[in-house]
Structure formats: C-alpha cells, structure tokens
Design a protein around this motif. Structure first.
Motif, PDB file in Angstrom:
ATOM      1  N   THR A 180       0.092   6.178  -4.013  1.00 59.31           N
ATOM      2  CA  THR A 180       0.793   5.436  -2.969  1.00 59.31           C
ATOM      3  C   THR A 180      -0.061   5.314  -1.714  1.00 59.31           C
ATOM      4  O   THR A 180      -0.761   6.249  -1.328  1.00 59.31           O
ATOM      5  N   ASN A 211       0.717   4.034   2.118  1.00 60.35           N
ATOM      6  CA  ASN A 211       1.806   3.669   3.026  1.00 60.35           C
ATOM      7  C   ASN A 211       3.142   3.616   2.286  1.00 60.35           C
ATOM      8  O   ASN A 211       3.962   2.736   2.514  1.00 60.35           O
ATOM      9  N   GLY A 212       3.325   4.531   1.331  1.00 65.35           N
ATOM     10  CA  GLY A 212       4.594   4.649   0.626  1.00 65.35           C
ATOM     11  C   GLY A 212       4.804   3.693  -0.533  1.00 65.35           C
ATOM     12  O   GLY A 212       5.880   3.659  -1.114  1.00 65.35           O
ATOM     13  N   HIS A 218      -3.893  -0.179   5.951  1.00 58.73           N
ATOM     14  CA  HIS A 218      -3.529   0.136   4.563  1.00 58.73           C
ATOM     15  C   HIS A 218      -4.276  -0.697   3.534  1.00 58.73           C
ATOM     16  O   HIS A 218      -3.860  -0.807   2.386  1.00 58.73           O
TER      17      HIS A 218
END
Length: 131
Positions: A64, A66-67, A87
C-alpha cells in the motif's frame, strides 16, 4: 470461430491495461481506464482479476502507498522509489539488485527467496524542487 466470452475479454483488458503503464496503478485507476470500453465492468471484477494475476505471478503488488494497494506488471527484480509527498512510484532501472541480497535473505530466513523487490521511500525530485 465463436467470439470469446465477455469475461475473458475483460480479464485480458485488465492485464493489458496494467502492462501498458509504468505508473504502478491502483485497482481504481485500472477500473477508470476500462470504463469507456467496458461500461459494465465492476471494481470487484478488477480486484478479483488482479488477485488472480498476483497468484499466478503475472503481476506484483507493491503493497500500500497512501493506504491504497499499487500494482506492477513488471515482475522481474527491480528497484522502486516511493514519494511520501505525492505518492508517486517510480522504477529505478539504473539500480540493480545484487544477487547477494537474495542469498543473504536465504541465509537469514533459512528459506529461499523467489522474488526480490527493493523499495526506497522519501521525497521525489519534483516534490523536493517545490519546497
């Protein structure tokens, strides 16, 4: 010859989409790219196929960023740079992963490393130049 079933066309389109970019996309990005050609394609279909491709070794997950899980069609050992600010994920083709790194992993784990992906995180040159 009969036309191929629609789900195989979507499956091939998902893999082709991933192979056509070096941006290390998310499932959502792949879905957005295919919506014009396949208006009925669901995000679930994209996720299921990406999971199948990972299992088959056709693509890799970078984990992942940034999530959100990011994917890579390049499964050969190579180096990534992940920007903590924007990102973005870039390949660093100039850097080679030394074979000794996998051998060291084997020695410490007592197992055998099949694939090695090396990632650096930090701030990319574009974000550095903006500060």
């Amino acid at each position: 010859m009969e036309p191929r079933p629609k789900h195989f066309k979507k499956r091939e389109a998902i893999l082709s989409c991933l192979r056509s970019t070096d941006t290390h996309p998310t499932a959502e990005w792949v879905h957005a790219q295919l919506r014009n050609e396949y208006p009925d394609i669901s995000l679930g279909t994209v996720y299921r196929n990406l999971a199948m491709f990972k299992e088959q070794g056709l693509i890799a997950s970078l984990g992942t960023v940034n999530g959100v899980e990011r994917f890579d069609a390049n499964t050969a050992p190579h180096v990534h740079f992940i920007c903590n600010t924007c990102h973005r994920v870039d390949d660093l083709p100039q850097m080679e992963i030394p074979e000794s790194l996998c051998e060291t992993a084997d020695r410490y784990s007592g197992g055998h490393a099949d694939i090695c992906h090396l990632s650096f995180t930090g701030t990319c040159r574009e974000c550095v130049s903006q500060t």
